[in-house]
Design an enzyme around this catalytic site. Structure first.
Site, PDB file in Angstrom:
ATOM      1  N   GLU A   1       8.209 -11.218 -12.989  1.00  0.00           N
ATOM      2  CA  GLU A   1       9.668 -11.309 -13.027  1.00  0.00           C
ATOM      3  C   GLU A   1      10.147 -12.011 -14.296  1.00  0.00           C
ATOM      4  O   GLU A   1      11.244 -11.732 -14.779  1.00  0.00           O
ATOM      5  CB  GLU A   1      10.196 -12.020 -11.784  1.00  0.00           C
ATOM      6  CG  GLU A   1      11.609 -11.630 -11.409  1.00  0.00           C
ATOM      7  CD  GLU A   1      11.752 -10.142 -11.135  1.00  0.00           C
ATOM      8  OE1 GLU A   1      12.862  -9.606 -11.345  1.00  0.00           O
ATOM      9  OE2 GLU A   1      10.760  -9.497 -10.717  1.00  0.00           O
TER      10      GLU A   1
ATOM     11  N   HIS B   1      19.306 -18.323 -11.973  1.00  0.00           N
ATOM     12  CA  HIS B   1      19.188 -16.871 -12.093  1.00  0.00           C
ATOM     13  C   HIS B   1      17.756 -16.413 -11.856  1.00  0.00           C
ATOM     14  O   HIS B   1      17.508 -15.399 -11.185  1.00  0.00           O
ATOM     15  CB  HIS B   1      19.665 -16.448 -13.487  1.00  0.00           C
ATOM     16  CG  HIS B   1      19.471 -14.992 -13.779  1.00  0.00           C
ATOM     17  ND1 HIS B   1      18.454 -14.535 -14.591  1.00  0.00           N
ATOM     18  CD2 HIS B   1      20.148 -13.895 -13.354  1.00  0.00           C
ATOM     19  CE1 HIS B   1      18.517 -13.217 -14.664  1.00  0.00           C
ATOM     20  NE2 HIS B   1      19.527 -12.804 -13.917  1.00  0.00           N
TER      21      HIS B   1
ATOM     22  N   GLU C   1      16.006  -8.597 -19.687  1.00  0.00           N
ATOM     23  CA  GLU C   1      17.438  -8.701 -19.411  1.00  0.00           C
ATOM     24  C   GLU C   1      18.144  -9.505 -20.508  1.00  0.00           C
ATOM     25  O   GLU C   1      19.245  -9.156 -20.953  1.00  0.00           O
ATOM     26  CB  GLU C   1      17.657  -9.354 -18.045  1.00  0.00           C
ATOM     27  CG  GLU C   1      19.104  -9.377 -17.579  1.00  0.00           C
ATOM     28  CD  GLU C   1      19.259  -9.966 -16.188  1.00  0.00           C
ATOM     29  OE1 GLU C   1      20.424 -10.051 -15.725  1.00  0.00           O
ATOM     30  OE2 GLU C   1      18.253 -10.352 -15.570  1.00  0.00           O
TER      31      GLU C   1
ATOM     32  N   GLU D   1      17.142 -16.382  -8.177  1.00  0.00           N
ATOM     33  CA  GLU D   1      17.765 -15.199  -7.547  1.00  0.00           C
ATOM     34  C   GLU D   1      16.835 -13.997  -7.645  1.00  0.00           C
ATOM     35  O   GLU D   1      16.663 -13.240  -6.678  1.00  0.00           O
ATOM     36  CB  GLU D   1      19.100 -14.912  -8.232  1.00  0.00           C
ATOM     37  CG  GLU D   1      19.738 -13.591  -7.846  1.00  0.00           C
ATOM     38  CD  GLU D   1      20.333 -12.871  -9.039  1.00  0.00           C
ATOM     39  OE1 GLU D   1      20.102 -11.641  -9.161  1.00  0.00           O
ATOM     40  OE2 GLU D   1      21.028 -13.517  -9.840  1.00  0.00           O
ATOM     41  N   HIS D   2      16.206 -13.803  -8.805  1.00  0.00           N
ATOM     42  CA  HIS D   2      15.262 -12.688  -8.967  1.00  0.00           C
ATOM     43  C   HIS D   2      14.059 -12.848  -8.051  1.00  0.00           C
ATOM     44  O   HIS D   2      13.592 -11.880  -7.440  1.00  0.00           O
ATOM     45  CB  HIS D   2      14.791 -12.618 -10.424  1.00  0.00           C
ATOM     46  CG  HIS D   2      15.692 -11.851 -11.331  1.00  0.00           C
ATOM     47  ND1 HIS D   2      15.313 -10.687 -11.969  1.00  0.00           N
ATOM     48  CD2 HIS D   2      16.978 -12.078 -11.705  1.00  0.00           C
ATOM     49  CE1 HIS D   2      16.314 -10.240 -12.709  1.00  0.00           C
ATOM     50  NE2 HIS D   2      17.338 -11.070 -12.571  1.00  0.00           N
TER      51      HIS D   2
END
Length: 421
Positions: free
Chosen positions: A120, A47, A127, A50-51
């Site tokens: 990030e 994940h 998140e 992906e960011h």
């Protein structure tokens, strides 16, 4: 509409479907690398990666990546699941080459600058915090954990905070080296697309890639089950129950989906009618059947008050048991029709169709026709559904997650006894 496929010499697969009358297209790369492909010390890296794909390349800054797609009215996004990661864009017909070029750039030439990694990291930690503050979200992560304890398939996709805080450039590059080989990639496109033109472009952009070194096979899934009860003073108890089901290559997956749909798939379903409409015990309640390559589970979710959780849980079990005994032909027919209509309506979107092409190719090695899928749904009969319901009630593994003022909620053991009674 015609599905066309092609495989490059390095193993990258291309699948396209032209949809006459459309002026736009959806195109993306689906990579067979997700949460279940992580080692425990890597949990959350798929994940995170992906960011980071959108944080800049040697040719484009992060802002330029967004601007080039949005300047032509398109959008670009990505997601990580437990079995794959996808990077995709929706653009007008003339801008398909641009979308493929941008996606190739972010996958093949990411900078992974430390400053951007740190920025990030903060986004992802926020998140994670948002998920922890969303009870009807986090309860499903906990359900997954108790269904598949101490297994990659049971770990959260976002990863634990302490892992995310420690990831660096070498971790990201290492996961790419292990899992982002062309033989694990599928480029899928649907809408206003030209198969031959896409194949030529993909050959130019990706054809030079050597196959990745052999990655470890994911740990086989083993549904174990169990219970997790997190007590907190919330307005509602969030109740999530899972029962072991078929994997997505098992023909029984269609029966499982029809059963789940009839049980709790819509406003006419048994759970909705009895527990919400007749009893007023909840606002939201549903059932769904999900599947992985080697496992699956039917999930039931509801939210209710502390005073009513015992009644809601017991009624849910009673409806499941009763469904195995007296599910009607009309209910099964309605569930089949809802499934077919939902699928066919969804496939009017090029984005949904591109995703289906990639998923089917990854599962089967080819793309079954929509007509074939409809036939498989239509083949599910009343007795199939009743037998599945009975087998699920008496023999399936079970998992339960509760979050909120759940002191009065029944235990999983008690629910299993009631289900098998």
């Amino acid at each position: 509409m015609t599905v066309q496929t092609h495989t490059l010499s390095n193993g990258l697969r291309i699948v396209t479907e032209n949809m006459p009358g459309l002026k736009s297209a959806s195109v993306g790369i689906w990579i067979m690398a997700g949460g279940r492909h992580e080692r425990v010390e890597q949990n959350g890296i798929a994940h995170f990666l992906e960011h980071m794909a959108f944080k800049g390349t040697t040719r484009r800054t992060a802002l330029r990546i967004a601007e080039e797609i949005e300047d032509v009215g398109g959008y670009i996004n990505a997601y990580t699941s437990r079995e794959m990661t996808a990077y995709y864009a929706r653009v007008l017909e003339d801008d398909v080459p641009l979308a493929i070029d941008v996606i190739a750039d972010i996958l093949l030439d990411p900078l992974f600058e430390q400053a951007e990694i740190d920025v990030e990291r903060g986004v992802i930690l926020q998140e994670i915090g948002q998920a922890l503050d969303t009870p009807d979200d986090i309860v499903f992560d906990w359900l997954q954990e108790v269904a598949y304890p101490d297994q990659p398939l049971g770990r959260t996709i976002l990863g634990p905070t302490e892992r995310v805080r420690g990831f660096g450039r070498d971790d990201l590059a290492g996961f790419v080296g292990e899992h982002y080989g062309p033989d694990r990639m599928i480029l899928s496109a649907a809408g206003a697309v030209d198969h031959d033109a896409i194949c030529a472009l993909v050959e130019r952009l990706f054809g030079h890639l050597p196959p990745a070194r052999a990655a470890e096979a994911p740990v086989p899934a083993r549904f174990v089950g169990g219970e997790r009860r997190e007590l907190k003073q919330l307005e509602q108890v969030h109740f999530a129950l899972a029962l072991e089901g078929p994997d997505y290559r098992d023909p029984a997956i269609y029966t499982a989906q029809v059963f789940a749909n009839a049980l709790g798939g819509g406003m006419s379903s048994r759970l909705f009618q009895e527990i919400r409409e007749n009893r007023g015990l909840c606002y939201t309640i549903f059932a769904q059947a999900g599947a992985y390559a080697d496992s699956g589970m039917m999930t039931i979710y509801a939210g209710t008050s502390a005073e009513q959780i015992d009644e809601l849980a017991n009624l849910t079990i009673d409806e499941m048991r009763r469904s195995a005994e007296d599910m009607s032909e009309a209910e099964v027919a309605r569930a089949r029709t809802q499934m077919k209509a939902g699928m066919l309506m969804g496939l009017e979107s090029p984005s949904n169709r591109a995703e289906r092409l990639a998923r089917m190719l990854s599962i089967w090695g080819y793309v079954p026709s929509v007509e074939d899928t409809v036939e498989r749904i239509d083949a599910v009969g009343l007795e199939d559904v009743r037998r599945f319901g009975a087998a699920t009630a008496t023999g399936a593994g079970a998992a339960l997650a509760l979050y909120g003022p759940a002191e009065r909620a029944p235990t999983l053991s008690r629910l299993r006894d009631r289900l098998a009674a």
